[in-house]
Design an enzyme around this catalytic site. Structure first.
Site: not given
Lengths: 237, 237
Positions: B41-43, B76-79, B121, B160, B191
């Site tokens: 999980d990136r967050t 994937c933005n958070t990544a 996120t 998701k 996101c």
């Protein structure tokens, strides 16, 4: 094994993700996709008017296995005319047959049809892969006449170009209804582009809705079953 | 580089195929996808409460390059909080930044907003990757308050799980409208799950439609441009 064509690959992938029961990202299947749109035309190869796609298909299978694939699946009906060559090239990895998955889904249907109408590319029809698989289950195959087949082929090409409209939907439905009128108790959309144009519920003959069974859907179900079985194998001593 | 999450990867792939101008299969881009849903999980990693996704992301990038990838893209933005580590691991292959593509698309918008609302996120917001990129273009970033951020996070989780409904659509739209009322001249769905819930035309503030700019769309455009430029390079001496 994708790219034949890209829209069909994206449609299969989307349906596979949607059909996988999950509560979080991590429950999904790992999927490696090689979307290679340069695989030589499968119908031309079956008809003897173009180069064989086998070297490219074998390279794709070997590349995916080298990258870690433990199960092979190919959302293109016509390419299954070359299924034996792919299986022979990577005997260590199971290959999920789209043809067997589709024919099993039709045979398991509660209406247990004695004959089905086949909407497919000329290559799929010429190779007789569906005729052989249905014959083993005692089901006869009806195919469109030459004019209607041209309509089917043009509809597939329109999806591949991203140009499909209501015109293609309507004419494809009429082809399916002529097969139903000729005795087909179910219609099989046996090309992964066709479910984008013709869906279950669209075909009516003599006031009765005739089931439309999509090879893409059958492959989604079979792929999830096969992958789940492998997961269970992996954790069972 | 996919699987974060699988729905977003399938959505990006479908839009990439649809946006590529073609007359036949062979005109499409070859796309290798590693849809790996087990990337940590990136967050949680950004917040320091979970393991780093970097080893898995680097392995994915290296695997794709080994399989022949000549351009890397990660929907994937958070990544992208870990973009520098990925670039450092595979310096020989260009990496298309989703963040830069999105910020450029916003800056190029005819409304030339002075401030934008960011739907993302908690990890994307906490990492400040968008704040930094927008600041370089003189654009301020408004983010939802704590209650509204919980709504955004819950909406992403619903996509998701495949459970998103009209309830999530409506509450997400209300969050966007509160950002617009606070001064955001555009809303960025930063996101890759969010465009499945909120689209351009959905957000209205004081009787005026506020543009919604999707990071996924910006990445599709930038990817096709970058791949086309590489093709031209490949045939130009």
């Amino acid at each position: 094994m994708g790219g034949m064509g890209p829209e069909a690959t994206a449609d299969f992938f989307t349906k596979l993700v949607a059909a996988t029961p999950v509560e979080r990202d991590q429950d999904h299947l790992r999927v490696l996709i090689d979307n290679d749109p340069t695989v030589p035309d499968r119908t031309a190869a079956v008809e003897g008017t173009g180069p064989s796609p086998v070297p490219r298909l074998v390279a794709m299978a070997e590349g995916l296995v080298a990258a870690g694939a433990e199960l092979l699946v190919m959302p293109c009906n016509t390419a299954h005319a070359f299924e034996a060559e792919i299986r022979a090239a990577v005997p260590e990895v199971p290959f999920v047959s789209l043809i067997e998955a589709t024919v099993d889904a039709v045979a398991a249907d509660t209406s247990a049809p004695r004959s089905v109408g086949l909407l497919a590319t000329p290559g799929t029809i010429r190779s007789a892969i569906y005729h052989a698989a249905f014959a083993r289950r005692g089901i006869a195959v009806l195919t469109p006449d030459a004019d209607d087949q041209r309509t089917v082929t043009a509809s597939i090409a329109a999806v591949k170009r991203g140009h499909a409209t209501q015109v293609e939907r309507t004419s494809l439905r009429e082809v399916a209804e002529r097969l139903a009128a000729a005795g087909a108790a179910a219609i099989v959309t046996a090309c992964t582009e066709l479910p984008l144009l013709l869906k279950d519920g669209d075909v009516v003959s003599n006031g009765v809705t005739v089931p439309v069974i999509a090879s893409t859907d059958a492959l989604v179900v079979r792929t999830i079953e096969a992958a789940s079985a492998q997961r269970v194998d992996a954790v069972t001593p």
